[in-house]
Design a protein around this motif. Structure first.
Motif, PDB file in Angstrom:
ATOM      1  N   GLY A 250       0.778  -1.295  -0.069  1.00 32.45           N
ATOM      2  CA  GLY A 250      -0.061   0.027   0.042  1.00 32.45           C
ATOM      3  C   GLY A 250       0.848   1.159   0.100  1.00 32.45           C
ATOM      4  O   GLY A 250       0.467   2.256  -0.696  1.00 32.45           O
ATOM      5  N   TRP A 256      -2.948   5.893   4.751  1.00 30.38           N
ATOM      6  CA  TRP A 256      -4.006   5.395   3.834  1.00 30.38           C
ATOM      7  C   TRP A 256      -3.608   4.501   2.817  1.00 30.38           C
ATOM      8  O   TRP A 256      -4.458   3.528   2.237  1.00 30.38           O
ATOM      9  N   LEU A 260      -5.560   1.008   1.547  1.00 28.41           N
ATOM     10  CA  LEU A 260      -5.289   0.232   0.009  1.00 28.41           C
ATOM     11  C   LEU A 260      -4.702  -0.991   0.053  1.00 28.41           C
ATOM     12  O   LEU A 260      -4.961  -1.715  -0.658  1.00 28.41           O
ATOM     13  N   TRP A 308      -0.240   3.845  -2.743  1.00 24.85           N
ATOM     14  CA  TRP A 308      -0.737   4.894  -2.565  1.00 24.85           C
ATOM     15  C   TRP A 308       0.089   5.947  -3.017  1.00 24.85           C
ATOM     16  O   TRP A 308      -0.535   7.128  -3.773  1.00 24.85           O
TER      17      TRP A 308
END
Length: 591
Positions: A250, A256, A260, A308
């Motif tokens: 990710g 975040w 992901l 990301w």
């Protein structure tokens, strides 16, 4: 603030509507539940491994602590699942304290090996304890409920899982965007620079280790009430490795990215489990792991820093020219700098590495409002002397005193409190932090907000002062236009100037500069010399190591010359220019 909250609100709204969309298969909801549970663990690893640089393969064991705590308390004592939540987090946190005190002392490859060792040990411990059901585990765990509404199906527990993910993501982002977060991010580049500005690195490592463990414990608590059973299988070392894969895929440095990465890995595993048997006629089970590994390696080849940052690179960036908002000035740390007298006294300092004497009974001092240069050929012991003064190395013999107080044997965190700041021979900045963030690390001791206040966003007034001070020092050294650039994108000379700005954020009475002019052009050296004269005239003393003799001779009040660790001369620039021992050391006996 809007730029931080609005995307999270949009994401929360989208996730909240998914279960109510007509025609959404129930299996998709189960898949989203599993993604959320994995994302919680991955977010902890983002902070621990991606940001803090501390690799752990044992996070699945902390999931086990959270799951087994609620499983045991709800089935054996009939406690409400909601009441067991704080207990699960506390047990996970306490386990992290005990393991972290031992594990966080390790470095290099010993750290991940240590986490593998206790991850395997705890997996087998769960399977051997009678009150935890041994290999069969604990079943019949009651579901979460609110009033008469029992969360018995994946669609109902979906909401607690994703509320937890969003809240933890917000708390993690708040933590990283703070004084404590900068201290954690500085760990990845080693402990020396962080400690030189007052960061208690052992405490910072333990803090982020506990935080990651608590997130894993929360995931385990939710898992137990999702599956309504707990056995050792989901908490083994193979899951610990998978969680680390999720964080890396990710984007190991992005909160975040953990979400992901969880989505990519969980969905990829499910697709392979569903379709490989069809393709190979029921014989795809053995190939699943092989294909899974190949696809993960391919993903990392396409996006080496994770998916990301690869995705966000396609989005429009914000205003990189933004300056910190004006804020009240930080209180000065050294209002009462002495105008006269000795600030630093080095008395017969000696440092041996086995049979090698790097510093040989060196003595000199630095007076108030004075620039002293420490010069000598390569290998003369100059940087080692700096390390003795700042506590990076302990002296074999002799004494170092600041304002008459001995600091021999004191750690760097205590020495910087006395008003001594430094730069380094080899630049020690965090390349993926902005210039502003790197410089703000220098003001670490001038802030007061801790981790809890940072996560709850109660540190904004304190943070505004720190960033305003950092911006002020960046402007002071002439790098205002580069304030929001990543430090790693600057030239070597500019990075050295950034280090000076970071040291000035300490508000020191004595500034130690290790080769500050290296890599600078002529005009930049003149500007640096002008700045150092201004600092001296303002009451600050400077001790610098430098190889540019023109720069030194036109700047220093006094010069101390080392050769093979021994002081061979001391005096004014005029005296040093004509000293035969200095000429011999630099040019050789024939000259």
């Amino acid at each position: 603030m809007t730029s931080r909250i609005l995307p999270i609100l949009v994401f929360a709204l989208v996730m909240a509507t998914i279960p109510f969309v007509p025609g959404v298969p129930p299996f998709w909801i189960v898949l989203l539940d599993n993604i959320g549970l994995a994302a919680l663990v991955a977010m902890g690893l983002v902070l621990l491994t991606g940001v803090g640089g501390l690799t752990s393969f044992g996070q699945a064991a902390f999931c086990g602590f959270g799951a087994y705590t609620t499983a045991y308390l709800t089935t054996a004592y009939g406690m409400s699942p909601w009441l067991t939540l704080p207990m699960s987090l506390i047990v996970s946190g306490l386990a992290a304290v005990l393991l972290g005190i031992i594990t966080m002392r390790l470095s290099g490859h010993y750290l991940p090996l240590g986490t593998i060792a206790w991850g395997i040990s705890l997996f087998y411990l769960f399977s051997k304890l009678e009150f935890l059901g041994r290999n069969d585990g604990i079943s019949g765990i009651p579901p979460l409920s609110i009033g008469n509404w029992k969360m018995l199906d994946p669609g109902s527990i979906y909401f607690p899982i994703w509320i937890a993910v969003i809240i933890c993501a917000l708390l993690s982002m708040n933590l990283l965007d703070s004084r404590t977060g900068r201290a954690i991010r500085a760990l990845r580049r080693g402990h020396i620079a962080a400690e030189a500005f007052g960061v208690q690195t052992a405490r910072a490592k333990l803090l982020v280790f506990i935080y990651a463990a608590v997130l894993a414990g929360l995931s385990g608590w939710l898992y137990a009430h999702f599956q309504r059973a707990a056995n050792p299988t989901p908490f083994g070392p193979h899951l610990g490795i998978e969680y680390l894969f999720i964080a890396v895929v990710g984007g190991a440095g992005y909160v975040w990215g953990g979400v992901l990465g969880a989505a990519v890995v969980v969905i990829l595993k499910e697709v392979l489990q569903s379709y490989l048997p069809l393709i190979f006629g029921g014989g795809g089970g053995q190939l699943e792991t092989i294909v899974f590994g190949i696809l993960l390696v391919t993903l990392l080849q396409l996006a080496p820093t994770g998916m990301w940052p690869w995705l966000t690179a396609w989005l429009p960036s914000g205003d990189s020219r933004k300056r910190p908002a004006p804020a009240d000035a930080l209180p000065a740390r050294n209002d009462h700098r002495p105008d006269t007298g000795v600030l630093l006294q080095v008395d017969k300092a000696r440092k041996q590495f086995g049979g090698v004497v790097a510093v040989n009974d060196v003595s000199f001092n630095v007076q108030a409002r004075e620039i002293v240069a420490l010069i000598g050929p390569n290998g003369a012991g100059k940087s080692t002397t700096f390390n003795l003064i700042t506590g990076v190395l302990a002296a074999t013999a002799g004494k170092v005193a600041v304002l008459g107080k001995s600091v021999s044997g004191a750690p760097p965190q205590e020495i910087v409190k006395l008003g001594i700041a430094r730069t380094f021979q080899h630049v020690k900045l965090v390349p993926d932090m902005t210039v502003l963030e790197n410089v703000a690390l220098g003001a670490h001791l001038r802030g007061r907000s801790g981790a809890i206040a940072s996560m709850l966003r109660l540190d904004r007034a304190d943070e505004a002062k720190l960033l305003a001070e950092a911006a002020k020092q960046i402007e002071r050294v002439g790098l205002g236009d580069q304030m929001n650039q990543l430090a790693g994108s600057l030239s070597l000379g500019q990075q050295r100037i950034v280090e000076i700005a970071r040291a000035l954020c300490v508000d020191p009475m004595l500034l130690l500069l290790d080769e500050p002019a290296a890599g600078l052009r002529h005009m930049e050296k003149q500007q640096l010399a002008s700045l150092l004269r201004q600092l001296r005239d303002g009451g600050m003393s400077v001790l610098l190591v430098e190889h540019d003799m023109g720069f030194v001779m036109n700047l220093a009040n006094r010069i101390v010359v080392l050769d093979f660790g021994t002081k061979i001369a001391e005096g004014t620039p005029a005296d040093i220019k004509t000293n035969p021992d200095v000429i011999k050391a630099y040019l050789g006996a024939v000259a």
